[in-house]
Design a protein around this motif. Structure first.
Motif, short mmCIF file in Angstrom:
data_model
loop_
_atom_site.label_atom_id
_atom_site.label_comp_id
_atom_site.label_asym_id
_atom_site.label_seq_id
_atom_site.Cartn_x
_atom_site.Cartn_y
_atom_site.Cartn_z
N ARG A 1 0.82 -1.23 0.00
CA ARG A 1 0.00 0.00 0.00
C ARG A 1 0.84 1.27 0.00
N GLU A 2 2.08 1.20 0.47
CA GLU A 2 2.97 2.37 0.46
C GLU A 2 3.84 2.41 -0.79
N VAL A 3 3.79 1.33 -1.59
CA VAL A 3 4.65 1.21 -2.76
C VAL A 3 3.87 1.44 -4.06
N LEU A 4 2.67 0.87 -4.13
CA LEU A 4 1.85 0.94 -5.33
C LEU A 4 0.65 1.87 -5.10
N SER A 5 0.19 2.46 -6.19
CA SER A 5 -1.04 3.26 -6.12
C SER A 5 -2.23 2.30 -6.02
N GLU A 6 -3.37 2.81 -5.65
CA GLU A 6 -4.58 1.99 -5.59
C GLU A 6 -4.90 1.40 -6.96
N ALA A 7 -4.73 2.20 -8.01
CA ALA A 7 -4.99 1.72 -9.37
C ALA A 7 -4.05 0.58 -9.74
N GLU A 8 -2.78 0.69 -9.35
CA GLU A 8 -1.82 -0.38 -9.63
C GLU A 8 -2.16 -1.65 -8.86
N MET A 9 -2.56 -1.49 -7.60
CA MET A 9 -2.94 -2.66 -6.80
C MET A 9 -4.16 -3.35 -7.40
N LEU A 10 -5.15 -2.57 -7.82
CA LEU A 10 -6.34 -3.14 -8.45
C LEU A 10 -5.97 -3.86 -9.75
N ALA A 11 -5.09 -3.23 -10.53
CA ALA A 11 -4.71 -3.80 -11.83
C ALA A 11 -3.93 -5.11 -11.65
N VAL A 12 -2.97 -5.14 -10.74
CA VAL A 12 -2.18 -6.36 -10.57
C VAL A 12 -3.04 -7.47 -9.98
N SER A 13 -3.99 -7.14 -9.13
CA SER A 13 -4.90 -8.14 -8.59
C SER A 13 -5.77 -8.73 -9.69
N ALA A 14 -6.27 -7.88 -10.57
CA ALA A 14 -7.09 -8.35 -11.69
C ALA A 14 -6.26 -9.21 -12.64
N PHE A 15 -5.03 -8.79 -12.89
CA PHE A 15 -4.14 -9.54 -13.78
C PHE A 15 -3.86 -10.94 -13.22
N VAL A 16 -3.48 -11.02 -11.96
CA VAL A 16 -3.19 -12.32 -11.35
C VAL A 16 -4.41 -13.23 -11.38
N ALA A 17 -5.57 -12.67 -11.02
CA ALA A 17 -6.80 -13.47 -11.01
C ALA A 17 -7.15 -13.97 -12.41
N GLU A 18 -7.02 -13.13 -13.39
CA GLU A 18 -7.38 -13.51 -14.76
C GLU A 18 -6.32 -14.41 -15.39
N GLU A 19 -5.08 -13.98 -15.34
CA GLU A 19 -4.00 -14.67 -16.06
C GLU A 19 -3.63 -16.01 -15.43
N PHE A 20 -3.48 -16.04 -14.12
CA PHE A 20 -2.94 -17.23 -13.47
C PHE A 20 -3.99 -18.10 -12.79
N VAL A 21 -4.96 -17.46 -12.10
CA VAL A 21 -5.96 -18.24 -11.38
C VAL A 21 -7.01 -18.78 -12.35
N ARG A 22 -7.60 -17.90 -13.15
CA ARG A 22 -8.67 -18.33 -14.04
C ARG A 22 -8.15 -19.05 -15.28
N ARG A 23 -7.21 -18.42 -15.99
CA ARG A 23 -6.75 -18.98 -17.27
C ARG A 23 -5.56 -19.93 -17.13
N ARG A 24 -4.83 -19.84 -16.02
CA ARG A 24 -3.61 -20.62 -15.81
C ARG A 24 -2.66 -20.49 -17.00
N ALA A 25 -2.57 -19.27 -17.50
CA ALA A 25 -1.75 -18.98 -18.68
C ALA A 25 -0.30 -18.78 -18.29
N ARG A 26 0.57 -19.03 -19.21
CA ARG A 26 1.98 -18.73 -19.01
C ARG A 26 2.21 -17.27 -19.36
N ASN A 27 2.93 -16.59 -18.51
CA ASN A 27 3.24 -15.17 -18.72
C ASN A 27 4.44 -15.10 -19.65
N THR A 28 4.22 -14.63 -20.84
CA THR A 28 5.31 -14.61 -21.82
C THR A 28 5.85 -13.22 -22.08
N ALA A 29 5.36 -12.23 -21.37
CA ALA A 29 5.80 -10.85 -21.62
C ALA A 29 6.56 -10.30 -20.43
#
Length: 153
Positions: free
Chosen positions: A94-122
């Motif tokens: 919370r002292e490192v990332l903005s609220e928007a960044e925290m929301l974005a990374v949470s959405a990314f992890v949930a979508e990319e790794f939890v839901r899709r179990r995709a390999r991160n290639t970027a």
């Protein structure tokens, strides 16, 4: 009095059923989340969210493997990002990332790794602050945890 409670319960159920399902994250949100993850999170959680990294081998308990956490929600992930997790190496951001960044990374992890179990290639691209990344290719097996740090070359 019983009718009043029954009516209240029915109204609450109706409201709950009428709520719109959560919206899928936008491509822009996921792109921002990927950038944050690739810069801040992959060290412990791995390139593909599976916690297979050299750093993870030194942590007890091990970092969360997002690909094995089917019930993990963006809200739960956000709580861990924002507040850390007691008894683990996960520190609050919370002292490192903005609220928007925290929301974005949470959405990314949930979508990319939890839901899709995709390999991160970027990861480790010049855009993520890693120019000439390929010159370190010999170290990739160590970073990914596929080769132990004490292995003979």
């Amino acid at each position: 009095m019983k009718r009043w409670w029954a009516a209240l319960g029915s109204a609450a159920l109706l409201v709950a059923c009428e709520r719109a399902p959560p919206q899928a994250p936008t491509a822009e949100t996921l792109a921002i989340g990927r950038q944050v993850y690739n810069f801040r999170c992959y060290f412990c959680h791995g390139y593909s969210g599976d916690a297979k990294t050299l750093a993870a081998t030194y942590l007890t308990p091990a970092p969360r493997d997002f690909t094995a956490a089917a019930a993990l929600t963006p809200e739960t992930i956000l709580g861990a990002v924002r507040d850390g997790r007691s008894g683990t190496a996960m520190q609050p951001f919370r002292e490192v990332l903005s609220e928007a960044e925290m929301l974005a990374v949470s959405a990314f992890v949930a979508e990319e790794f939890v839901r899709r179990r995709a390999r991160n290639t970027a990861y480790h691209t010049e855009q993520n602050g890693w120019p000439e990344h390929q010159r370190f290719a010999h170290a990739f097996p160590f970073v990914r945890g596929t080769l132990s740090a004490d292995a003979d070359g």
